[in-house]
Design an enzyme around this catalytic site. Structure first.
Site, PDB file in Angstrom:
ATOM      1  N   ASN A 172      -7.166 -42.609   3.788  1.00 41.16           N
ATOM      2  CA  ASN A 172      -7.007 -43.235   2.477  1.00 41.16           C
ATOM      3  C   ASN A 172      -7.760 -42.417   1.434  1.00 41.16           C
ATOM      4  O   ASN A 172      -8.882 -41.956   1.667  1.00 41.16           O
ATOM      5  CB  ASN A 172      -7.551 -44.661   2.498  1.00 41.16           C
ATOM      6  CG  ASN A 172      -7.354 -45.352   1.154  1.00 41.16           C
ATOM      7  OD1 ASN A 172      -6.260 -45.808   0.828  1.00 41.16           O
ATOM      8  ND2 ASN A 172      -8.408 -45.407   0.345  1.00 41.16           N
ATOM      9  N   TYR A 176     -13.511 -44.176  -6.682  1.00 39.64           N
ATOM     10  CA  TYR A 176     -14.477 -45.246  -6.904  1.00 39.64           C
ATOM     11  C   TYR A 176     -15.738 -44.628  -7.503  1.00 39.64           C
ATOM     12  O   TYR A 176     -16.228 -43.616  -7.007  1.00 39.64           O
ATOM     13  CB  TYR A 176     -14.833 -45.952  -5.587  1.00 39.64           C
ATOM     14  CG  TYR A 176     -13.650 -46.219  -4.688  1.00 39.64           C
ATOM     15  CD1 TYR A 176     -12.645 -47.103  -5.071  1.00 39.64           C
ATOM     16  CD2 TYR A 176     -13.525 -45.575  -3.453  1.00 39.64           C
ATOM     17  CE1 TYR A 176     -11.552 -47.343  -4.245  1.00 39.64           C
ATOM     18  CE2 TYR A 176     -12.447 -45.814  -2.620  1.00 39.64           C
ATOM     19  CZ  TYR A 176     -11.458 -46.692  -3.021  1.00 39.64           C
ATOM     20  OH  TYR A 176     -10.378 -46.921  -2.203  1.00 39.64           O
ATOM     21  N   ARG A 177     -16.265 -45.265  -8.523  1.00 38.41           N
ATOM     22  CA  ARG A 177     -17.458 -44.698  -9.151  1.00 38.41           C
ATOM     23  C   ARG A 177     -18.658 -44.824  -8.211  1.00 38.41           C
ATOM     24  O   ARG A 177     -18.719 -45.717  -7.365  1.00 38.41           O
ATOM     25  CB  ARG A 177     -17.733 -45.385 -10.478  1.00 38.41           C
ATOM     26  CG  ARG A 177     -18.339 -46.768 -10.361  1.00 38.41           C
ATOM     27  CD  ARG A 177     -18.480 -47.414 -11.722  1.00 38.41           C
ATOM     28  NE  ARG A 177     -19.256 -48.643 -11.655  1.00 38.41           N
ATOM     29  CZ  ARG A 177     -19.299 -49.544 -12.608  1.00 38.41           C
ATOM     30  NH1 ARG A 177     -18.591 -49.366 -13.713  1.00 38.41           N
ATOM     31  NH2 ARG A 177     -20.043 -50.636 -12.481  1.00 38.41           N
ATOM     32  N   TRP A 190     -16.680 -49.891  -4.371  1.00 40.12           N
ATOM     33  CA  TRP A 190     -15.262 -50.140  -4.111  1.00 40.12           C
ATOM     34  C   TRP A 190     -15.056 -51.642  -4.004  1.00 40.12           C
ATOM     35  O   TRP A 190     -15.810 -52.360  -3.358  1.00 40.12           O
ATOM     36  CB  TRP A 190     -14.762 -49.403  -2.882  1.00 40.12           C
ATOM     37  CG  TRP A 190     -15.567 -49.526  -1.619  1.00 40.12           C
ATOM     38  CD1 TRP A 190     -16.312 -50.595  -1.180  1.00 40.12           C
ATOM     39  CD2 TRP A 190     -15.692 -48.520  -0.605  1.00 40.12           C
ATOM     40  NE1 TRP A 190     -16.879 -50.335   0.024  1.00 40.12           N
ATOM     41  CE2 TRP A 190     -16.516 -49.067   0.418  1.00 40.12           C
ATOM     42  CE3 TRP A 190     -15.174 -47.239  -0.440  1.00 40.12           C
ATOM     43  CZ2 TRP A 190     -16.850 -48.357   1.569  1.00 40.12           C
ATOM     44  CZ3 TRP A 190     -15.501 -46.541   0.709  1.00 40.12           C
ATOM     45  CH2 TRP A 190     -16.326 -47.087   1.689  1.00 40.12           C
ATOM     46  N   LEU A 191     -14.038 -52.143  -4.661  1.00 39.80           N
ATOM     47  CA  LEU A 191     -13.736 -53.570  -4.624  1.00 39.80           C
ATOM     48  C   LEU A 191     -13.115 -53.938  -3.284  1.00 39.80           C
ATOM     49  O   LEU A 191     -12.489 -53.108  -2.619  1.00 39.80           O
ATOM     50  CB  LEU A 191     -12.809 -53.946  -5.774  1.00 39.80           C
ATOM     51  CG  LEU A 191     -13.353 -53.652  -7.181  1.00 39.80           C
ATOM     52  CD1 LEU A 191     -12.382 -54.140  -8.239  1.00 39.80           C
ATOM     53  CD2 LEU A 191     -14.718 -54.284  -7.391  1.00 39.80           C
ATOM     54  N   GLY A 195      -8.446 -49.707  -0.729  1.00 39.17           N
ATOM     55  CA  GLY A 195      -8.245 -49.095   0.576  1.00 39.17           C
ATOM     56  C   GLY A 195      -9.521 -48.674   1.270  1.00 39.17           C
ATOM     57  O   GLY A 195      -9.692 -48.897   2.477  1.00 39.17           O
ATOM     58  N   ASP A 294     -18.131 -49.690 -19.017  1.00 41.88           N
ATOM     59  CA  ASP A 294     -16.879 -49.594 -18.276  1.00 41.88           C
ATOM     60  C   ASP A 294     -15.682 -49.525 -19.207  1.00 41.88           C
ATOM     61  O   ASP A 294     -15.813 -49.569 -20.433  1.00 41.88           O
ATOM     62  CB  ASP A 294     -16.747 -50.768 -17.300  1.00 41.88           C
ATOM     63  CG  ASP A 294     -15.997 -50.369 -16.043  1.00 41.88           C
ATOM     64  OD1 ASP A 294     -14.758 -50.318 -16.096  1.00 41.88           O
ATOM     65  OD2 ASP A 294     -16.650 -50.085 -15.026  1.00 41.88           O
TER      66      ASP A 294
END
EC number: 4.1.1.98
Length: 494
Positions: A172, A176-177, A190-191, A195, A294
């Site tokens: 994957n 992601y920060r 990562w939320l 993935g 953000d």
């Protein structure tokens, strides 16, 4: 535009007047953000900061600051040409039975092309020309941007995060920060629905107490970066789709410390693990992330995310550090979303042919508001489309507002959309509210983090059964009068 890697792409952008070298000293602390933001809002070029304060490594910013450069990164000259890739993805995501021999042959040709774009693995690669290990691993040696005054730390923004779930053949790719926590540690934000997080969750469940390998590629070629943010079907590798965009197979190399494969021509690669930690409920090391400015235009609240420990850093000779910032639209993610909007249209139309156009306005933080144009066929049609969009693609899981209009409304013109809303909507009848739905963690307006409501507005003309009143007829001028006035108009010199 064909290119092999980021350096080749930079050279071609400069030839086209789409890149400017900044020789003046500019600091990664706030100054790069301010200069990139001003350049983006002016529709300006990508910027290569050749003299970042305190560092010898140049910084590439504003690479995707216009939709044209996004299109060039995807191998075409104009954003309108991106719909062809949307048709490819639509064929792969929801394949239908071919309607004839010609269509069957076309589908076979597509499959053959994609198969030919399978990644190519190299034995050695430029991204491993220089290796930092042990005490040499120090993120302070890289010109990582500190984007906003209220940010808690420097932030890695364009890192291509590479993960693999247990028993999965496909890797994957996600962006992601990553907050810099120490010389060799970052927080991987990562939320839960993404993935990388899903791969990690599966690993933690099946292999408790075992370190989880992760790689982060910085300065990958644009096709690979864009492949990571495109709604690629689960059956297709992002590396494979990147090859389709680039017109050549993606070249990979095995990471030095794991079985993960990384882009062979990436500028910098961070290799490491998320390590076990018995003191945290998950069994793995976590830390409190944020706050950071953000894409909403606000600082986000803090939350806990896994800690990625960097075991080694590999890089090319004389690497280029690729970076960006996020802020109140427009920013680079907004420009990306505006361009990728053209990919979404064919995908949605394959599932819902009544959709004639689809638009994610950048002012809506790229994905929080969608305006949909349909060819209405029956009462309640707009509501069916709303529910369909919310559930069809993961990319629309966090879309808070959907406005549905008829095909006589230009959804890319706010004046037309507002006219439709104010003349065709009754707030009680035409507003759909859905509570307790997945919402972006960064949406502080929702009452619970990650859980909130959605609203749909039916701004279509109402059919019998939807209203008991005579419906208004839009004003139009007769064609013969319009033609006559056009002749007169040409004589007025106005």
């Amino acid at each position: 535009m064909a290119y092999r890697d980021l350096r080749d792409f930079i050279t071609q952008l400069e030839h086209l007047g789409e890149l400017k070298r900044v020789q003046a000293e500019v600091s990664p602390y706030l100054e790069m953000t301010a200069l990139c933001d001003r350049t983006l809002r002016a529709g300006g070029p990508a910027l290569l900061f050749e003299n970042p304060t305190g560092h010898n490594t140049p910084v590439l910013g504003n690479l995707f600051g216009t939709t044209r450069r996004v299109a060039l990164g995807m191998g075409v000259n104009d954003v309108s040409e991106l719909r062809q890739f949307g048709h490819v993805l639509a064929s792969l995501k929801e394949p239908e039975a071919p309607k004839g021999f010609k269509e069957l042959m076309g589908l076979g040709s597509l499959v053959k092309t994609l198969w030919a774009m399978a990644p190519k693995e190299l034995r050695s690669a430029p991204c491993q020309e220089i290796i930092w290990e042990g005490a040499d691993v120090d993120l302070a040696r890289l010109p990582i941007q500190h984007c906003w005054p209220g940010d808690v730390a420097p932030l890695i923004t364009w890192g291509l995060v590479i993960t693999q779930g247990p028993h999965k053949a496909r890797q994957n790719l996600g962006i992601y920060r990553q907050q810099v926590l120490a010389r060799n540690k970052v927080i991987m934000r990562w939320l839960a629905q993404r993935g990388g997080a899903l791969d990690f969750k599966e690993h933690a469940a099946l292999n408790p107490g075992q370190p989880y390998p992760v790689c982060v590629a910085l300065g990958a070629d644009p096709a690979t970066i864009l492949g990571a943010v495109t709604p690629v079907p689960d059956s297709l590798s992002e590396y494979q789709f990147a090859g389709l965009l680039r017109g050549s197979r993606t070249e990979l190399v095995k990471a030095l410390g794991s079985e993960l494969r990384v882009p062979a021509f990436a500028e910098i690669v961070l290799e490491g693990h998320i390590y076990p930690d018995a003191t945290h409920a998950s069994g793995f090391e976590h830390a409190l992330e944020g706050p950071f400015g953000d894409h909403t235009g606000y600082y986000n609240e803090q939350d806990w995310f896994p800690v990625f420990t960097i075991d080694r850093i590999t890089q090319r000779r004389d690497p280029i550090y690729h970076s960006t910032y996020t802020g109140k639209p427009p920013d680079e993610p907004a420009m990306l979303a505006l361009a990728l909007n053209e990919l979404f249209v064919p995908l949605l139309q394959r599932q819902y042919p009544e959709i004639t156009d689809f638009y994610l306005p950048p002012e809506g933080c790229s994905y929080r508001l969608a305006v949909v144009q349909i060819k209405k066929s029956y009462p309640g049609h707009a509501r069916r489309v709303m529910f369909g969009i919310w559930s069809f693609l993961r990319q629309f899981m966090y879309t808070k507002f959907i406005v549905v209009v008829d095909d006589d409304v230009n959804i890319r013109d706010w004046k037309d959309v507002i006219w439709a809303i104010t003349t065709r909507v009754d707030p009680t009848r035409d507003t759909l509210l859905a509570d307790s739905t997945p919402i972006d963690y960064l949406d502080f307006a929702s009452p619970v983090s990650g859980l909130g409501s959605k609203m749909g507005l039916d701004a279509t003309n109402k059919w019998p059964g939807e209203t008991s009143r005579e419906w208004g007829r839009p004003l139009t001028m007769s064609a013969d009068v319009t033609a006559r006035v056009e002749q007169v108009w040409q004589t007025l010199g106005l």
